[in-house]
Design a protein around this motif. Structure first.
Motif, PDB file in Angstrom:
ATOM      1  N   LEU A   1       8.643 -31.818 -77.759  1.00 36.52           N
ATOM      2  CA  LEU A   1       9.324 -33.070 -77.414  1.00 36.52           C
ATOM      3  C   LEU A   1       9.566 -33.152 -75.908  1.00 36.52           C
ATOM      4  CD1 LEU A   1      11.879 -33.335 -80.341  1.00 36.52           C
ATOM      5  CD2 LEU A   1      10.163 -35.046 -79.731  1.00 36.52           C
ATOM      6  N   ALA A   2       9.999 -32.018 -75.320  1.00 42.81           N
ATOM      7  CA  ALA A   2      10.244 -31.982 -73.874  1.00 42.81           C
ATOM      8  C   ALA A   2       8.952 -32.273 -73.116  1.00 42.81           C
ATOM      9  CB  ALA A   2      10.805 -30.627 -73.469  1.00 42.81           C
ATOM     10  N   ARG A   3       7.857 -31.704 -73.624  1.00 41.41           N
ATOM     11  CA  ARG A   3       6.565 -31.907 -72.976  1.00 41.41           C
ATOM     12  C   ARG A   3       6.158 -33.381 -73.017  1.00 41.41           C
ATOM     13  NH1 ARG A   3       2.412 -29.082 -71.203  1.00 41.41           N
ATOM     14  NH2 ARG A   3       3.548 -27.135 -71.462  1.00 41.41           N
ATOM     15  N   ALA A   4       6.374 -34.001 -74.180  1.00 42.08           N
ATOM     16  CA  ALA A   4       6.016 -35.423 -74.315  1.00 42.08           C
ATOM     17  C   ALA A   4       6.843 -36.278 -73.355  1.00 42.08           C
ATOM     18  CB  ALA A   4       6.245 -35.866 -75.760  1.00 42.08           C
ATOM     19  N   LEU A   5       8.126 -35.944 -73.270  1.00 47.59           N
ATOM     20  CA  LEU A   5       9.024 -36.692 -72.389  1.00 47.59           C
ATOM     21  C   LEU A   5       8.609 -36.483 -70.932  1.00 47.59           C
ATOM     22  CD1 LEU A   5      11.433 -38.453 -72.952  1.00 47.59           C
ATOM     23  CD2 LEU A   5      12.898 -36.455 -72.790  1.00 47.59           C
ATOM     24  N   ALA A   6       8.279 -35.238 -70.603  1.00 45.30           N
ATOM     25  CA  ALA A   6       7.882 -34.906 -69.232  1.00 45.30           C
ATOM     26  C   ALA A   6       6.622 -35.663 -68.840  1.00 45.30           C
ATOM     27  CB  ALA A   6       7.660 -33.404 -69.107  1.00 45.30           C
ATOM     28  N   GLU A   7       5.736 -35.846 -69.814  1.00 49.48           N
ATOM     29  CA  GLU A   7       4.502 -36.565 -69.530  1.00 49.48           C
ATOM     30  C   GLU A   7       4.800 -38.002 -69.103  1.00 49.48           C
ATOM     31  OE1 GLU A   7       0.627 -36.830 -72.262  1.00 49.48           O
ATOM     32  OE2 GLU A   7       1.578 -34.860 -72.051  1.00 49.48           O
ATOM     33  N   ARG A   8       5.734 -38.613 -69.830  1.00 50.57           N
ATOM     34  CA  ARG A   8       6.077 -40.003 -69.496  1.00 50.57           C
ATOM     35  C   ARG A   8       6.737 -40.105 -68.129  1.00 50.57           C
ATOM     36  NH1 ARG A   8       8.208 -41.466 -74.457  1.00 50.57           N
ATOM     37  NH2 ARG A   8      10.069 -42.309 -73.495  1.00 50.57           N
ATOM     38  N   LEU A   9       7.487 -39.061 -67.734  1.00 50.72           N
ATOM     39  CA  LEU A   9       8.183 -39.103 -66.451  1.00 50.72           C
ATOM     40  C   LEU A   9       7.394 -38.386 -65.359  1.00 50.72           C
ATOM     41  CD1 LEU A   9      11.931 -38.603 -67.373  1.00 50.72           C
ATOM     42  CD2 LEU A   9      10.502 -40.592 -67.569  1.00 50.72           C
ATOM     43  N   GLU A  10       6.130 -38.090 -65.646  1.00 49.22           N
ATOM     44  CA  GLU A  10       5.245 -37.443 -64.673  1.00 49.22           C
ATOM     45  C   GLU A  10       5.809 -36.116 -64.172  1.00 49.22           C
ATOM     46  OE1 GLU A  10       4.196 -40.343 -61.646  1.00 49.22           O
ATOM     47  OE2 GLU A  10       4.302 -41.846 -63.226  1.00 49.22           O
ATOM     48  N   LEU A  11       6.257 -35.308 -65.121  1.00 51.57           N
ATOM     49  CA  LEU A  11       6.826 -34.006 -64.756  1.00 51.57           C
ATOM     50  C   LEU A  11       5.992 -32.847 -65.314  1.00 51.57           C
ATOM     51  CD1 LEU A  11      10.568 -34.765 -65.490  1.00 51.57           C
ATOM     52  CD2 LEU A  11       9.622 -34.244 -63.261  1.00 51.57           C
ATOM     53  N   THR A  12       4.878 -33.175 -65.934  1.00 48.36           N
ATOM     54  CA  THR A  12       4.109 -32.160 -66.659  1.00 48.36           C
ATOM     55  C   THR A  12       3.785 -30.947 -65.795  1.00 48.36           C
ATOM     56  OG1 THR A  12       3.136 -33.999 -67.857  1.00 48.36           O
ATOM     57  CG2 THR A  12       2.134 -31.840 -68.175  1.00 48.36           C
ATOM     58  N   ALA A  13       3.412 -31.188 -64.545  1.00 46.21           N
ATOM     59  CA  ALA A  13       2.998 -30.083 -63.680  1.00 46.21           C
ATOM     60  C   ALA A  13       4.169 -29.162 -63.335  1.00 46.21           C
ATOM     61  CB  ALA A  13       2.380 -30.631 -62.400  1.00 46.21           C
ATOM     62  N   LEU A  14       5.376 -29.638 -63.559  1.00 44.58           N
ATOM     63  CA  LEU A  14       6.551 -28.869 -63.119  1.00 44.58           C
ATOM     64  C   LEU A  14       7.244 -28.134 -64.258  1.00 44.58           C
ATOM     65  CD1 LEU A  14       8.088 -31.668 -60.868  1.00 44.58           C
ATOM     66  CD2 LEU A  14       6.533 -29.852 -60.186  1.00 44.58           C
ATOM     67  N   LEU A  15       6.726 -28.259 -65.485  1.00 38.36           N
ATOM     68  CA  LEU A  15       7.451 -27.788 -66.667  1.00 38.36           C
ATOM     69  C   LEU A  15       7.909 -26.335 -66.583  1.00 38.36           C
ATOM     70  CD1 LEU A  15       5.624 -29.586 -69.578  1.00 38.36           C
ATOM     71  CD2 LEU A  15       8.053 -29.702 -69.034  1.00 38.36           C
TER      72      LEU A  15
END
Lengths: 295, 351
Positions: B114-128
């Motif tokens: 879920l966190a990953r999906a949310l991060a994708e929408r907020l363009e945070l994937t590279a920072l996870l």
């Protein structure tokens, strides 16, 4: 090469020289001297030395004295540090919030830490004395049959441990308190908003955020407990089979028995152990530091 | 029907200082409400009472009909973004975003997904996998927002979340926040002292001062029809021009003016404060007032010309076509449609 570079070099040697000289005189020379003596039959009272090869080292590893002192010291370090850590952390948690008279309580708790271990040893000798000590008088008055804290071989090791805990728990508490206070309130507020239970807050926020500084405190205390000498000397003396630590064993061998060669071999082996431990510790400190910078 | 309702909300500090004094506010489902005011006006305290981080001294807070006034923060259904982010420094970005889910007992694999999906929408994937300290302010802000969104709370609360960003980043984050809020349709209460931010974001602005609400309304209304002198001064940058004047019933007399201003409506005779936004003041060869240009500020698409007149300093909006008028003597023409009148004693609006 011009002259200013030469003056610069001269100045550099002049500044570093005294320190180097001291280092050589008081660190390097004794170390070499010690290593050399460990292969001889040198005695404290003097006389001619003779090489005995690895005989001293053979005795170190065969002798039950060394293995016993090592076991006892390890037990002492593990017990003292873990009890002090646990008690200190619990104390810090209780003393974290503000209340009336907090300063007085804190100051009182810190007193044992400020006193000399030798004095503390003598003081506890009185407190725990089998016949007229406060503890045993109280226990007798309550109808118990009090043990001989300082002379019974089943008790005296634990009595020394108790004194150490009494002295150094405040140190752990102080460090833990600093760790707790360094966690910003907003972090706890965020955790509340995120619906963290008190247990969750403790295990996921408080504990891990305190861990680096607690780790350092454990490290300091462990190095200190490893050298345990003064309390043992003051309470039972250096030659007590139930309480002999590595430091007091060395003292006994070299200064009481006068066996410099054997003592030197003991200390060389201890040195290797200390270097191994120090490497582990510095690794840990490096990790904490790099975490502070990057993490 | 209002979703979040504050009734007679009060907060008095232990020393006796009143931080919030009888705040009444109703926030509708999906509405973006901005509490605007100078520091110390009680806006943050109000927000913290809604969050459950401060206990009100009086009044009621209702969320979806339920009285939550005395509930601890952990029992309210809210997400919050703090001023300095308050991310967990020892956890990775992914763990930070997933923390509310972890507290809700969502299994590890599921909550990280879920966190990953949310991060994708907020363009945070590279920072996870990074830790908060390795992130820029804007990125930390997005992580804080993601964490506030993770549990899908009923209300978002934001306490000056953009205060520490530089102005370019702030404008960008403003639009981003608003887009997220519109997409999720979550009722949001946002605190700021920056009126640009307020106007950019809000469905309705709540202007506060000294613990009380002065005016509630959509941005254009707060801007065009300020309820009092404080709002007129605080909202808009620069704020409204405020000049001392005298009403003679049908006309307004201004110190140093060539002629009386004919106001459309009857006003009781006496002293008034005349308010006029810079966009209703024009530079002209001959105008009602004349004065020397004290400051000609270039803003990119327009200029603000500050003119020292006998009636006081007046700021006029001017186009960038004309050359700088710094130091020159100019005339000012007023567009009377923009005139707002205030009572100088009480500061309240007359007309």
């Amino acid at each position: 090469m011009n002259s200013s570079a030469q003056t610069g070099r001269g100045l550099a040697w002049a500044l570093v020289g005294p320190t180097l000289a001291l280092l050589v005189a008081f660190n390097i020379f004794p170390l070499v001297y010690n290593i050399v003596s460990s292969f001889t039959n040198a005695e404290l009272i003097g006389g001619a030395w003779r090489s005995v090869g690895g005989a001293n080292y053979a005795r170190v590893f065969e002798d039950e004295l060394f293995a016993g002192a090592l076991r006892r010291t390890a037990l002492f370090v593990v017990c003292a540090v873990s009890v002090e850590l646990a008690l200190g952390f619990v104390l810090a948690l209780t003393l974290q919030r503000d209340f009336k008279g907090k300063q007085v309580v804190l100051t009182t708790l810190l007193i044992p830490m400020m006193l000399s271990p030798a004095v503390m040893g003598l003081y506890w000798n009185l407190v725990l004395n089998g016949n007229y000590g406060v503890v045993n008088q109280a226990l007798s008055a309550l109808g118990f049959d009090p043990p001989q804290w300082l002379t019974d071989r089943d008790y005296k090791f634990w009595s020394i441990l108790l004194i150490d805990v009494w002295m150094w728990t405040p140190f752990m508490m102080l460090i833990a308190l600093a760790g707790l206070n360094s966690i910003p309130t907003s972090i706890y507020e965020a955790a509340q908003i995120d619906r963290a239970s008190p247990w969750k807050v403790f295990t996921r926020i408080t504990l891990p955020m305190c861990a680096p500084v607690l780790g350092l405190a454990v490290l300091f205390r462990a190095t200190d407990a490893l050298k345990q000498f003064d309390l043992v000397m003051a309470v039972t003396g250096p030659n007590d089979a139930a309480t002999q630590t590595l430091s007091t064993l060395l003292y006994q061998v070299v200064f009481r028995d006068g066996s410099v060669g054997l003592g030197a071999a003991f200390s060389c082996v201890i040195l290797v152990l200390v270097i191994a431990l120090a490497t582990v510790f510095t690794r840990y400190i490096d990790r904490v530091q790099s975490k502070d910078v990057n993490a | 029907m209002s979703f979040l309702q504050l009734e007679k909300l009060r907060k008095v500090w232990p020393g006796g200082a009143v931080a919030v004094n009888g705040v009444e506010l109703a926030v509708a489902r999906g509405e973006f409400v901005v509490l605007l005011g100078p520091s110390g006006c009680g806006k943050t305290t109000t927000l913290r009472m809604v969050a459950g981080l401060e206990l009100p001294s009086g009044g009621t807070i209702r969320l979806d009909g339920r009285d939550i006034t005395r509930l601890p923060a952990s029992e309210r259904d809210i997400g919050m973004v703090f001023q300095f982010y308050a991310l967990y420094p020892h956890l990775t970005v992914a763990e930070n975003i997933a923390f509310p889910l972890e507290c809700a007992g969502v299994p590890r694999a599921e909550r990280l997904a879920l966190a990953r999906a949310l991060a994708e929408r907020l363009e945070l994937t590279a920072l996870l996998e990074r830790r908060p300290r390795a992130l820029s302010g804007g990125d930390q802000q997005r992580v804080a927002l993601a964490r506030a969104m993770a549990r899908k709370p009923a209300v978002w609360l934001m306490d000056e979340p953009l205060g520490t960003l530089d102005s370019a980043r702030r404008a960008e984050m403003c639009d981003f926040l608003r887009a997220q809020q519109l997409e999720h349709g979550v009722a949001t209460v946002y605190v700021t002292h920056d009126q640009d931010e307020a106007m950019r974001l809000a469905d309705r602005i709540v202007v506060m001062s000294a613990g009380e609400i002065l005016q509630v309304g959509p941005p254009h209304e707060v801007y065009d029809e300020p309820a009092g002198l404080f709002v007129a001064r605080f909202v808009g940058s620069p704020g409204m021009n405020l000049l001392e004047a005298r009403s003679t019933g049908r006309a307004l007399e201004l110190a140093g003016a060539r002629a009386a201003l004919h106001f459309a409506r009857e006003v009781a005779p006496g002293n008034v404060v005349l308010g006029l936004r810079p966009e209703y003041v024009r530079l002209a060869a001959s105008g009602v007032l004349t004065g020397r240009v004290a400051l000609d500020a270039f803003m990119g698409s327009h200029r603000y010309v500050h003119v020292e007149t006998p009636a006081g300093r007046v700021v006029a909006l001017a186009s960038i076509d004309a050359p700088s008028a710094q130091g020159e003597q100019v005339g000012l023409e007023f567009d009377l449609r923009g005139v707002r009148l205030f009572d100088p004693a009480s500061g309240s609006r007359i007309a």
